[in-house]
Write a protein that holds these residues in place. Sequence first.
Motif, PDB file in Angstrom:
ATOM      1  N   ASP A   1     110.217  62.072  35.935  1.00  0.00           N
ATOM      2  CA  ASP A   1     108.949  61.955  35.218  1.00  0.00           C
ATOM      3  C   ASP A   1     107.785  61.724  36.175  1.00  0.00           C
ATOM      4  O   ASP A   1     107.853  60.865  37.063  1.00  0.00           O
TER       5      ASP A   1
ATOM      6  N   SER B   1     117.165  66.314  30.774  1.00  0.00           N
ATOM      7  CA  SER B   1     116.586  65.012  31.137  1.00  0.00           C
ATOM      8  C   SER B   1     117.389  63.915  30.457  1.00  0.00           C
ATOM      9  O   SER B   1     118.463  64.158  29.910  1.00  0.00           O
TER      10      SER B   1
ATOM     11  N   HIS C   1     108.166  69.432  31.749  1.00  0.00           N
ATOM     12  CA  HIS C   1     109.271  69.494  32.719  1.00  0.00           C
ATOM     13  C   HIS C   1     109.476  70.930  33.222  1.00  0.00           C
ATOM     14  O   HIS C   1     109.876  71.140  34.369  1.00  0.00           O
TER      15      HIS C   1
ATOM     16  N   HIS D   1     106.015  66.591  26.578  1.00  0.00           N
ATOM     17  CA  HIS D   1     106.723  66.186  27.794  1.00  0.00           C
ATOM     18  C   HIS D   1     107.827  67.184  28.189  1.00  0.00           C
ATOM     19  O   HIS D   1     108.053  67.446  29.375  1.00  0.00           O
TER      20      HIS D   1
END
Length: 365
Positions: A326, A148, A127, A123
């Motif tokens: 997200d 984040s 980004h 993840h």
Amino acid sequence: MLHEVLRSGQTRVRILGVESSCDETAAAIVDDGRSIRASIVASQFDLHRRYGGVVPEIASRAHLERIIPVIREALAGARGDLASIDAVAAGVRPGLIGSLLVGSSAAKGIAWALGVPFLGVDHVEAHLAAAGLEQDPFPRPALGLVVSGGHTSLFEMEPEGSLRRLGRTIDDAAGEAFDKAAAMLGLPHPGGPRLEELARAGDPTAVRLPRPMLGPDSLDFSFSGLKTAFRLAILDRATGADDVRSVAEGLPPSTRGDLAASFQAAVVETLLRKIERAIDQGEGRFRSLVVGGGVVANETLRQGVAALAARRKISLGIPRRDLCLDNAAMIAAAATARARRGEQDPWWLPAEPLSRWSLAEVASA
Ligand code: KG4
Ligand code: ZN
């Protein structure tokens, strides 16, 4: 198999991406890691708001209800049928384990049924890949910053696509710091965007707050001291009170705005100083600055990185505001290079709560 299709002359790679690591259920269809055919994000803010944060069990149950409708909606939006999908990618780490399992299992099932490769995506890497969506590719080596709700890290993005971490937060992530400061001001979850809204009318120089740099060479981050300083700055405005939230809620709107603007300025300035330090330490190596993660939706940070990149004469890779939060298009984008090489992950690839970099830290501790 995909590599056979590619060998036969097809050059376009179409990936179905799935994301379910936290409180957003998302699916997207992306061509060549760049062109978004459809991107659907079902957020769960309303389900978690009364608890002041994300409740993992509620999140995974909601993912389970929504994952297939969201994937169907993405397919309908792309006006593509399943037969046009060359590979299926899903976020497999880091995140809430139950939530990750829902998205990655759905993605594996679809890939298996279609007879196409499944690819597991990190993840945090995704980004950064978001900066390549709907825009020209950025030149490498690049300096990457992910900010984040769960991560604050600086990376060197090497030409062949791998990442080398240069620095990380030793306590709170930048987004987490925004959320906690927002909670002190009595703003609802998720607080980052609300704090930005409140800061709009405030004076960023009104309240003196630290810019934590952690020594002259460090590329790590720490936001817990700033959080404490912010708390004390609020409590200072009432005598003898110790409930920060009720003090903050009783302050005049202009003071609340000043507090929010000063906090935002402290976080943004700290991030910019660290970026600048990393560029200096890179001694001319970095050809671009790439940023990603929910906090990059913040306009003050967006303007700050744009000015910094212009001043340092390097390109800027910055995702569209909605692609900072997200989403699954970034998952598909992050998987594209591997799919093009004909790679695939095994069906047994596990979902993992921590990122590869956090696991390396645990191993070396
Ligand atoms: O990347 P993301 O959607 O989820 C994670 O991977 O964690 O980031 C969410 C974080 C939250 O902490 C949220 O408050 C923060 O990004 N955020 C913002 C803004 N929009 C989202 N922080 C400051 N200003 C914003 N406009
Ligand atoms: Zn994220």
